[in-house]
Structure formats: C-alpha cells, structure tokens
Write a protein that holds these residues in place. Structure first.
Motif, PDB file in Angstrom:
ATOM      1  N   ILE A 117       0.838  -1.208   0.000  1.00 35.89           N
ATOM      2  CA  ILE A 117       0.000   0.000   0.000  1.00 35.89           C
ATOM      3  C   ILE A 117       0.871   1.255   0.000  1.00 35.89           C
ATOM      4  CG2 ILE A 117      -1.637   1.348   1.396  1.00 35.89           C
ATOM      5  CD1 ILE A 117      -2.699  -1.491   2.361  1.00 35.89           C
ATOM      6  N   GLY A 183      -7.471   3.873  -8.096  1.00 31.24           N
ATOM      7  CA  GLY A 183      -7.341   4.358  -6.717  1.00 31.24           C
ATOM      8  C   GLY A 183      -7.396   3.210  -5.726  1.00 31.24           C
ATOM      9  N   LEU A 184      -6.997   3.521  -4.513  1.00 29.71           N
ATOM     10  CA  LEU A 184      -7.032   2.515  -3.445  1.00 29.71           C
ATOM     11  C   LEU A 184      -7.495   3.245  -2.191  1.00 29.71           C
ATOM     12  CD1 LEU A 184      -6.507  -0.356  -2.539  1.00 29.71           C
ATOM     13  CD2 LEU A 184      -4.123   0.229  -2.121  1.00 29.71           C
ATOM     14  N   ILE A 186      -8.491   3.750   1.418  1.00 31.96           N
ATOM     15  CA  ILE A 186      -8.080   3.024   2.621  1.00 31.96           C
ATOM     16  C   ILE A 186      -9.297   2.561   3.438  1.00 31.96           C
ATOM     17  CG2 ILE A 186      -6.772   3.192   4.780  1.00 31.96           C
ATOM     18  CD1 ILE A 186      -5.033   3.115   2.222  1.00 31.96           C
ATOM     19  N   ILE A 187     -10.282   3.408   3.555  1.00 31.88           N
ATOM     20  CA  ILE A 187     -11.483   2.999   4.294  1.00 31.88           C
ATOM     21  C   ILE A 187     -12.181   1.855   3.560  1.00 31.88           C
ATOM     22  CG2 ILE A 187     -13.728   3.749   5.167  1.00 31.88           C
ATOM     23  CD1 ILE A 187     -11.579   5.233   6.598  1.00 31.88           C
ATOM     24  N   LEU A 189     -10.846  -0.242   1.589  1.00 33.41           N
ATOM     25  CA  LEU A 189     -10.011  -1.432   1.719  1.00 33.41           C
ATOM     26  C   LEU A 189     -10.241  -2.106   3.075  1.00 33.41           C
ATOM     27  CD1 LEU A 189      -7.717  -3.212   0.640  1.00 33.41           C
ATOM     28  CD2 LEU A 189      -6.105  -1.592   1.654  1.00 33.41           C
ATOM     29  N   ALA A 190     -10.262  -1.309   4.115  1.00 35.71           N
ATOM     30  CA  ALA A 190     -10.552  -1.860   5.446  1.00 35.71           C
ATOM     31  C   ALA A 190     -11.909  -2.550   5.431  1.00 35.71           C
ATOM     32  CB  ALA A 190     -10.526  -0.742   6.490  1.00 35.71           C
ATOM     33  N   GLU A 192     -13.320  -3.987   2.885  1.00 34.33           N
ATOM     34  CA  GLU A 192     -13.213  -5.269   2.190  1.00 34.33           C
ATOM     35  C   GLU A 192     -12.543  -6.322   3.069  1.00 34.33           C
ATOM     36  OE1 GLU A 192     -15.304  -5.805  -0.028  1.00 34.33           O
ATOM     37  OE2 GLU A 192     -14.062  -6.392  -1.715  1.00 34.33           O
ATOM     38  N   TRP A 193     -11.540  -5.908   3.801  1.00 34.51           N
ATOM     39  CA  TRP A 193     -10.894  -6.876   4.705  1.00 34.51           C
ATOM     40  C   TRP A 193     -11.907  -7.400   5.725  1.00 34.51           C
ATOM     41  CZ3 TRP A 193      -5.432  -4.437   6.224  1.00 34.51           C
ATOM     42  CH2 TRP A 193      -4.615  -4.401   5.085  1.00 34.51           C
ATOM     43  N   PRO A 399     -13.761   0.223  -3.672  1.00 36.25           N
ATOM     44  CA  PRO A 399     -13.064  -0.949  -4.240  1.00 36.25           C
ATOM     45  C   PRO A 399     -14.015  -1.839  -5.041  1.00 36.25           C
ATOM     46  CG  PRO A 399     -12.421  -0.636  -1.941  1.00 36.25           C
ATOM     47  CD  PRO A 399     -13.554   0.325  -2.217  1.00 36.25           C
ATOM     48  N   LEU A 455     -19.224   1.967   4.660  1.00 38.24           N
ATOM     49  CA  LEU A 455     -18.194   2.474   5.574  1.00 38.24           C
ATOM     50  C   LEU A 455     -17.529   3.735   5.008  1.00 38.24           C
ATOM     51  CD1 LEU A 455     -17.056   1.401   8.338  1.00 38.24           C
ATOM     52  CD2 LEU A 455     -15.088   0.571   7.041  1.00 38.24           C
ATOM     53  N   ALA A 459     -17.473   7.434   6.582  1.00 38.84           N
ATOM     54  CA  ALA A 459     -16.193   8.066   6.900  1.00 38.84           C
ATOM     55  C   ALA A 459     -15.982   9.378   6.160  1.00 38.84           C
ATOM     56  CB  ALA A 459     -15.054   7.093   6.582  1.00 38.84           C
TER      57      ALA A 459
ATOM     58  N   GLU B 152     -17.605  10.975   9.660  1.00 39.96           N
ATOM     59  CA  GLU B 152     -17.411  10.502  11.030  1.00 39.96           C
ATOM     60  C   GLU B 152     -15.907  10.402  11.286  1.00 39.96           C
ATOM     61  OE1 GLU B 152     -19.933   9.731  12.995  1.00 39.96           O
ATOM     62  OE2 GLU B 152     -21.584   8.890  11.819  1.00 39.96           O
ATOM     63  N   ILE B 157     -15.520   5.119  13.058  1.00 43.95           N
ATOM     64  CA  ILE B 157     -15.449   4.090  12.009  1.00 43.95           C
ATOM     65  C   ILE B 157     -14.997   2.754  12.605  1.00 43.95           C
ATOM     66  CG2 ILE B 157     -14.178   3.446   9.897  1.00 43.95           C
ATOM     67  CD1 ILE B 157     -16.466   5.525   9.522  1.00 43.95           C
ATOM     68  N   TRP B 193      -7.747 -10.821   1.463  1.00 44.45           N
ATOM     69  CA  TRP B 193      -7.158  -9.538   1.886  1.00 44.45           C
ATOM     70  C   TRP B 193      -6.214  -9.022   0.808  1.00 44.45           C
ATOM     71  CZ3 TRP B 193      -5.661 -10.153   7.830  1.00 44.45           C
ATOM     72  CH2 TRP B 193      -6.844 -10.285   8.575  1.00 44.45           C
ATOM     73  N   ASN B 199      -6.971  -4.884  -5.771  1.00 46.44           N
ATOM     74  CA  ASN B 199      -8.124  -4.127  -6.301  1.00 46.44           C
ATOM     75  C   ASN B 199      -8.109  -3.996  -7.823  1.00 46.44           C
ATOM     76  OD1 ASN B 199     -10.524  -2.618  -6.026  1.00 46.44           O
ATOM     77  ND2 ASN B 199      -9.408  -0.678  -6.030  1.00 46.44           N
TER      78      ASN B 199
END
Lengths: 583, 583
Positions: A117, A183-184, A186-187, A189-190, A192-193, A399, A455, A459, B152, B157, B193, B199
């Motif tokens: 990342i 793009g990636l 971060i929120i 991605l979290a 998706e995890w 994502p 999410l 956010a 938020e 989050i 993950w 992605n």
C-alpha cells in the motif's frame, strides 16, 4: 512440485526491498517492516512463558533471535522471529494450538500488504513490472504458478503473495489512468478486509442481518439522490454494471410482458431495445443473453460529443413500430465509456413517455456525479427513469466490485425473478422475512458488496464524495486546458469534457503537417498502441486507447483516483512526448 | 448526523471484551489485543523521533501514555496510543503525511479482525447475537446504520467495524451449519485480503496479468479432475453457481441455435430444458431470464433419495418431441441442495447422446468430491458432460465468492458472449491478446475470485482438499449413525447420505406415538421453525430447515467447515433436544 523450501527469487525479486524506493524513505520503510516482526516477538514471548510441553515441542520450528531492536528508547526487548518454513496450512486454525501460528501468519501477510500500500502511493514506485504471458507461465525467478498435489510451506505461501503483488499492476498508483476504476481507498479497503473476514452471503437476513440492512438504507439514499420521491423503490447490488444493465432489460420486459417469465419470448411480439452507438456493450450483451437478439438492439446516432440525438430516437421508434415490432426499452447513458458523454435524459424521457417505453439510465460511470452539487445537472431528468445503474466502484473510488441496479417501482424485481424456493426462503421464520432479499436476484448466493461502500460513506460523508468528484473533474479540465492548443495534440471532440474523460491524439513530429489522408490515418492509428506498449514496458504510467467509429486509435484519459495531482497529469504528457517523439 | 464523538455502546457492546469468553483464555486474549497497540507504539515512537515541525503539529491529536506494558520480560517500552477521534478519512493516504495514520488505522482494523477470527473458532463464543430488523434499524446501543452528509471520525469508524461484526453471524463458527458455505479458511482469508488490496479486475491481461494466468491454470486443473482429455476446454469464474448455471444454458443454446444471439429466441423453435425436481432453482431462473420461460423447464421425477430417474427423463424427452418442441439441455445435479443427491450422470449422458442434448452437471455443491479418491465415483460420467458448474466456495471451504463454469468445447464461451468492443479489447496490443478473457463473460468488469482459491490449493495441495472432504463426509456419517435409530428422530430418506446432507425430523415427546395424519403433520411442520427460532435467540448453533415436496419442515444438516468435530455434532443434537423437548 511439492517443496517446503521457498523458491529463491533473484536480486530484484522482493517487492519489499528498498531498491525501487527513493533513498529518503528507506528508513521509514525498514521501520514499518519491523512492525509485525514486533508482533511476532510478542507472540513468541507469550508462548515461551505460557505454553505446555506439548506446545513447546510443536514450536521447535520457530527460530529465535536474541537482539535489542527497540530503536526509540532504551528499552530491551526479546525478539523472536517465526520460521514459516516448517509451518503449513494444516498448522493454522482450526488446528489444535493453531491460534498463534494463525496470528503470526496473518500479521506477516498484513506486513506484505501494508508495504504494498505504501509503495502504491509512492510515485518513485513503478505502476507495473511488465512481463509477457509466456514469461510468467515459464516461472519468473522461481514464481511458479502451477498447482500441485502436495502442500507448500507457509514461507512459500508468503513468497507467493509477494510475487503475486510484484508482477501485478498497481491500480491505486497515482499514475495509473487505464480504467474507469482506479485508486485505493483506505477505508474501502478496510471494509473489504472486514467483509472477507465476515465471509457471509447477502441472500437472507438470517445470515447477513447487518449487511442486508446496510444495503437497504444505502440503496434508499441513492434513490433519494436520483430524486425518486421519498427514496421509494427497489434495488440490489449486483456483480458489476453489465449485470445491473441486464437487470434493467429483464424488469422492463417483465413490466410490459410478464408472461415471458413463464412462457418465454415466444409469448411476446418482437421487442426492440434502443441504446446509443457510444453506449456500453453490455446492453447488446443483455439483448443476446436474454433472447432479444442483437439485431433487435438498435443503436442511436450521437452528436459530435457522443450524446444521443433525441430526434434520431424518435425516428427509430416510429420506424420500428411501422415494421410491426414493439419498442420496449431505451437506455440513456450518463457518462459514456470513451467520451464520458451524458445523453440528454429529459428529452429522452419525453419520448419514452410519449411512446410508453421503459427508460433506463446507465450511470455506471457518471452516476457518481449525483453526489456533486456542481455537476449533477448533467444528469437532469434521471428522476424520470424507471431504472438506473450506478457503480460506486468507478467514479466514487469504492473498491471493486460495487454496482447498484436501482428501480423506481417497488416489488417488480421480486416479481421478475422470484421462484419462491422453499428450501431457501422459509416463510415461517421468526423475523420479518421481507428482509430476505435473495429471491429478487438472478443470483442465489450474492457477495457482500455493500459494507465497504457504507463504511466509506460514513467516513467521508456525502460531502467527501462531492469533494472527490469535483476535484477529479477539475483535474480533467486542467488536462484539457493544457493540451487543447498544445503543439502535437488534437482533441477528438471540441469543448470542455462533461466527465473526466479527455480524448486526444498525440501527433508525433513526423506526422505534424502531413495532410489528412489514408496514409496519415494509418500511421496515426499505430501511434497510441506503440506509446502504450513502451509505457507498459517502462512501467511509468498507464492510460487507455481505442478507436471509435471511424476515428483511429486515440488516448482516453480518465481520472477517478483521489491521489492524482496536476503533477501526475504533467508527468503523463511528458511521458507521452518522451516515448512518442521519434515515432 | 455528523459527529466526531464515537457513540458509546453499552456494557456488553464490545466484541473484544472478554465477557463472552471463558475465563481460561482471558489473559491470552488481552495479550493479543495488545499486539497492534504495540504497533501503534512503534509508529508513534518513530513519529516522535523523525517528524518535522509540521508533522508534529498535525499529530497534536495523538494521546500519549507512558507506561511499562511489556509483561514477558523486564523490558521498558514507551507506549503511545493513537487518538483516532480527531482523525478522519481525509487524513489517510493519499493525504500529505497520510502514511502514518493510514498504517495505524489499518493495523487497528486488523486488530479487530484478528480478535474476531480467534473468537470465531472459540466454542464459548456465540454463533450470533440475534436482533430483529426493527431493533437494528432503531440503532442498537448507538450503532447507527444511517448515512450522513458529514464525515465521522476514524474512531467512530472503528466502533462501526466492531459493531458490524458483533451483530453479524459467525459463519466460520464450528457450530454454524446453516449453509452449504461455512468455515473460515485462514489461507483463503489472507488471499482475499490480498485480492482487495490489489483491487483489480479480471477482464484483461493488461491489468491482471498474474490473476488471469492463475485462473487459466486453475481451470485447466479442474478440467483435468473432471476427466476431460488433457484438461482441454474453457471456463470462467463467475459470481456464483446460479450465474454459472445460467452460462451453461446460454452456451447450450448457442451451440445448437447460434442465430439466437443475433435474432433472438424467435429464430429458434420452442426449446425445452430438463432438470430434477430436486435441483437448484437457478435452472428455472435461467429459463425465465434467458427467454425460454419456466414452463419450458421440465422437472424430472426422482427416486426416494432425490436422484433423477433416467427413464423419466427419456419419457419426457419423447413427450416433448411429440409435441413438436425441441429438447435442448439436461441438467444433472451432483449434490442436490437439500438431500445432497447425485443424479446418475452416466445414465443421463447415455440419453443425452441418444437424443443429441447438451449435458450440464451442476456440481456447485458436489463438485468438490472430485478431489477425493474415495468419493469421486459419485460423479462418474461427469467427463461426458458438456459443461460443469463447480463452486469451490461451498464444499472446498474457499471464501465467498468462488464459482467456476467449465466447458468442454474451447471457444464456445467467446462465440456466445463476445461483442468485440474495441474500446475494451484492442487487438493491437503488444502482448498475446488471447489472454484478454473479458469478452467471454456476460460481465464486463469481473471480480478477482481466483487468487484465494489458487493460494489455498498451493497451501493445502490436492491432498489437503481431499482430507477435508473425506473428514466432512465421515462426520456426516457419524451424525447419521447417531440419530438413525435414536428415539425422537425420523430420517427423511433411508440409507447413508451421499453427501454431507443429513435430513431428519426431530419428533418432540408430545408427538411421539401420535398416528400419522393431518394434525400430526401440521404440528410437526411447526417444530423445526420453532426450534430454529429458539436456537437463533440463544445464539448457540444454527442449522437449516425446509419443507420438500409433500414433506413437512425438516432439518437439513450440512458440514463443510473443517473446524467441526464430533463434539459439535453431539452439541447440535443435545441442543435440538433441549430446545424441542417441550414443544
């Protein structure tokens, strides 16, 4: 091939190695790499203190390093590094005593991912490290794609993870402009995890209570943004815009000819679908798949900017009716794939009302502009549509995958698709089974695509999406202004782009001043592919090209990644000129 | 509603709190929780040492705790905990100086996830914490599902992430038996993950070189296991078994009536599909969607075990032909949803050959048995199929979603679905574009479903999947042996189950000895739903029930989770008896 010996990779093999990074960040990098090592220490420290004899025996495979590695204070810390070469998948949970190796393994994976990342956002990292298919198939520096009967060690699995990322494409890199999705976030991605950790399925409230409700609330919010009164209606997240568009054709057919569901297309007259010659090919695919036939998908003419000409639609409707066929469905594109054109939805809606046709808006690419007070006027009239496709995984940076089909009439999705399978949807459950949405879909199991989007919305807020979209459109205008009068560039169409798509030819010096004609056209047609090939070989940036109608290959620049800055656009132009100058 | 103050949740709110765990593991738990805190420390230690003034200013929102928290040695460590309440999505990458908060945030998420994973495998954790839709919609202890205009804080989050998991269902729990897909494979999870971090999209080699090749090699391996010579043929991973089955119907139609692609169903005679009355509803859904009509999906009779009676197929083919319709396609189910029945594929293949019909095998659930030398004979004849659906996300424990459609004839998928969109699939690329597989699909973008499966296969080997499958089938036989003659149980069909499906009624004492009749049937019909509702309320276990044909509601027990042991089966039976005794 089975081995517990990880295949060694060559000098440049490790995507974690610092040699692709600028010197200034090397220390920081090493520091991050140490982070999950530290976790490993804690784990092993715990094991040393607490484990039974049996556990101690099992842990013989762990190497121990005694060292002081706490660089920030005078602290002393016992560092223990896990040896994954004697660990296998069978040693992980649910294996007895599998918790510790599981945590160590996952944290090692997270270490690989967080390094990836960070490098993705680092402009000194390449966008890709290109190899031909035969090269990868032959095994790059020991990266063996073949599957075997016997298990590999976890150490090899970690090497495979690194290699998979190394030979892939960094779609989140600020200089990756190749696709509508980039793009990636971060929120996201979290999200998706978490989604993959929850590992559930959307078809009943019973097994996805939270996700089902999140989907419902989010779809309602999207319908409100479309402008349907009270956000009423229906919808689903589907596996991509092509399937969302397919849904729209299916429900249009069900609305006007519900007997097709039971009796087939022979129960209906010859039905005709209309869509722009610039529209996405999924409407034609749907026509083929659903039994209309591609010949009954009539392509509409567009103006110079790629927007449907409403008069052409009306003329073609009349023509079709005169032939005795039945016009059923019109797709208006909000943000076409190549030009980023917005069809005039209001004018098209007038015609659909006049002739009683289903109006679908394919906003897979352009739907995101509904979030922007500045740009949403481009979709004026969308509130009159019967259905809308909107892919948050494109312009909104969610994502992959995240695509919604939204429908104004409640209940019609279920009417069209439900088969009432008693073994899946039991009416005698203890909760309100109207939340069991699975039977509305053509799928049975359905991936949880909602959480990452929900999410991100939490956010960023609606305002966060708006800022993102406005910024991307500003950047595309920057590009447009930069090249519209620049020597060596020709715009494919005039005027400020409606979306972030900027379509242009780069004219190498050898073709400048050459009069238009077949020879020049043929040569120009080969320019973009050549530049693109060199770009990929050098790995510096990626941008798409294609022909369109009679127009020879041109570049289509698109921006949806919030990491992009003006300097990245400048870089792209420099790179095109560097690579294309001598063509 | 916009707030940077995280909503407080009540006493039992935190899924990380130890009060749902047995006392014996509390210490271990607290220890793990400390792990990413430690990462936070390292990060902040680094920041304190290295950051510029600007960064120091920005970091004012970080709380610092000075404490000695290294319980395993005499080490001293400066502990600094990040305060996420003043951080927002906009502070993460690609923001300037966004790297540190990004890493901190992701590691905090990983902390939540690893705690969730550990508890999932812990039998003292509930399978679910059930709430009705209206309760969750009203906002459980501050868990607010509504979306808002303003962002938020990251702290909120993180709370949302915890709450999402708290109110969800643990599909990986050893006592979750509710679906064909269950379990939480750690390698597969790591693969997901990584997939979401990468992605990207499957449609061209250009943007997914490694994943495209992995898909190709894995599909070939699957075709080899089916028994097609040299593993030749074609295939795709699709978004679930229903779509895979839909593909099979589409390509069968294209094989015999290719003109339908351009001219629609009116170019073909009335076409008929055949499938078992026990088969998955997706064949009927495909019939409806693709324009055949559900009336042209003929259901085949089955024997007492739920297996198609070949003579019935032949009789119905003859009947259809006599009516002047054209039999096109037969679906043989390998592992039916409720009974786990395997249709006699060889006998069906004989009939398909005799009448020149397309043979599809829906092995969504049973395909995994091909990996087992002991059980693969149940699919004998599958090598004669024209197409096969096989969902690794079911019996093989791969995370959702992972479904393959496999086709014996090469090129037919592309022939059926390609539209040759020049803007996606440029023929003048620098690499071998036969690897651009996107135009074979009805989708445009396609989620990367292959990596987790490839990684699991690497990590377990074929033998690992075999062991998993044999173990699950052994466990189902254990359950069958346990209850077949037990007081209070009636089997829905006699004999050892072919798959892991064990179908039974639990007869409460009040109904034992009551003679069969409408009243007993009505009462018995209500038993399983009542027990299931109590199970969900207590959160101890989950198992499915449904009626089938004239049979009233019965339990369908299935096992696909490698975490399950005989003690979990014993627990299920005890629980059914505990909850159902007084009904």
């Amino acid at each position: 091939m089975a081995t517990s010996e990880p295949r060694a990779t060559g000098g440049d093999q490790d995507p974690d190695s610092a040699n692709l990074r600028p010197p200034s960040t090397t220390y920081e990098y090493a520091w991050m790499h140490g982070c999950t090592r530290k976790l490993g220490m804690k784990i092993c420290g715990f094991l040393q203190k607490n484990n039974s004899l049996e556990e101690k025996g099992r842990l013989a495979g762990h190497k121990s390093f005694l060292s002081c590695d706490n660089s920030d204070r005078d602290a002393r810390f016992r560092r223990t590094e896990t040896d994954f070469s004697n660990l296998f998948a069978r040693d992980l949970l649910p294996a007895k005593n599998g918790e510790e190796p599981t945590m160590q393994f996952l944290l090692e994976v997270v270490d690989i991912l967080t390094n990836y990342i960070k490098k993705t956002f680092d402009r000194s990292t390449k966008v890709l490290d290109f190899h031909h298919p035969h090269q990868l198939l032959e095994g790059m520096e020991g990266f063996n794609l073949e599957l075997s009967d016997q298990p590999e060690s976890l150490e090899q699995i970690l090497v495979d993870c690194r290699d998979t990322l190394k030979y892939g494409v960094r779609t989140g890199h600020p200089r990756f402009f190749n696709q509508l999705s980039s793009g990636l976030d971060i929120i996201g991605l979290a999200g998706e995890w978490l989604t993959s950790t929850a590992n559930t399925n959307m078809f009943t409230y019973e097994i996805a209570p939270v996700f089902v409700l999140m989907e419902q609330l989010t779809l309602k919010k999207m319908r409100e943004m479309i402008g349907w009164p009270g956000g009423e209606g229906d919808g689903l997240f589907s596996p991509g815009g092509a399937i969302s568009n397919m849904y729209s054709v299916m429900i249009a057919r069900y609305k006007y000819f519900p007997e097709v569901k039971t009796k087939g297309m022979s129960a209906a007259p010859r039905l005709v679908l209309f869509t722009s010659e610039h529209s996405h090919y999924s409407i034609k695919k749907a026509g083929a798949a659903l039994g209309f036939g591609t010949e009954n998908v009539i392509l509409l003419s567009t103006d110079e900017r790629g927007r449907v000409i409403p008069a052409d639609l009306e003329a073609k409707i009349i023509d079709v009716k005169q032939k005795g066929y039945v016009p059923l469905f019109v797709n208006a594109t909000a943000g076409s794939t190549v030009y980023g054109a917005f069809d005039p939805i209001s004018d098209i809606a007038d015609i659909c009302e006049k002739y009683n046709l289903w109006l679908h808006v394919d906003g897979a690419w352009g739907g995101g502009l509904l979030m922007s007070r500045k740009h949403r006027h481009k979709l004026n009239g969308i509130e009159r549509a019967n259905s809308v496709t909107w892919n948050p995984h494109k312009m909104m940076g969610v994502p992959l995958q995240c695509s919604a089909i939204l429908v104004r009439e409640k209940g019609i999705l279920a009417g069209c698709n439900s088969m009432c399978a008693g073994y899946l949807f039991q009416p005698d459950k203890q909760y309100d089974v109207t939340y069991d949405t699975g039977d509305k879909a053509i799928q049975c199991g359905r991936h949880v695509d909602i959480f990452k989007f929900w999410l991100m919305w939490k956010a960023k807020g609606t305002v966060g999406f708006e800022q993102h979209i406005d910024k991307c459109l500003d950047l595309s205008q920057y590009l447009y202004n930069k090249i519209k009068n620049r020597e060596g560039y020709e715009m494919v169409f005039d005027g400020v782009p409606q979306h972030t798509n900027v379509c242009f030819w780069y004219i190498p010096p050898s073709l400048r001043g050459v009069p238009d004609g077949e020879e020049r056209r043929e040569k120009l047609h080969r320019v973009a592919p050549k530049i693109k090939a060199m770009m990929m070989e050098s790995g510096t940036t990626m941008v798409g090209y294609q022909p369109q109608g009679t127009k020879v290959n041109f570049f289509r620049m698109v921006i949806s990644n919030p990491a992009v800055t003006q300097s990245d656009i400048d870089f792209l132009i420099d790179e095109i000129e560097r690579l294309g100058h001598d063509l």
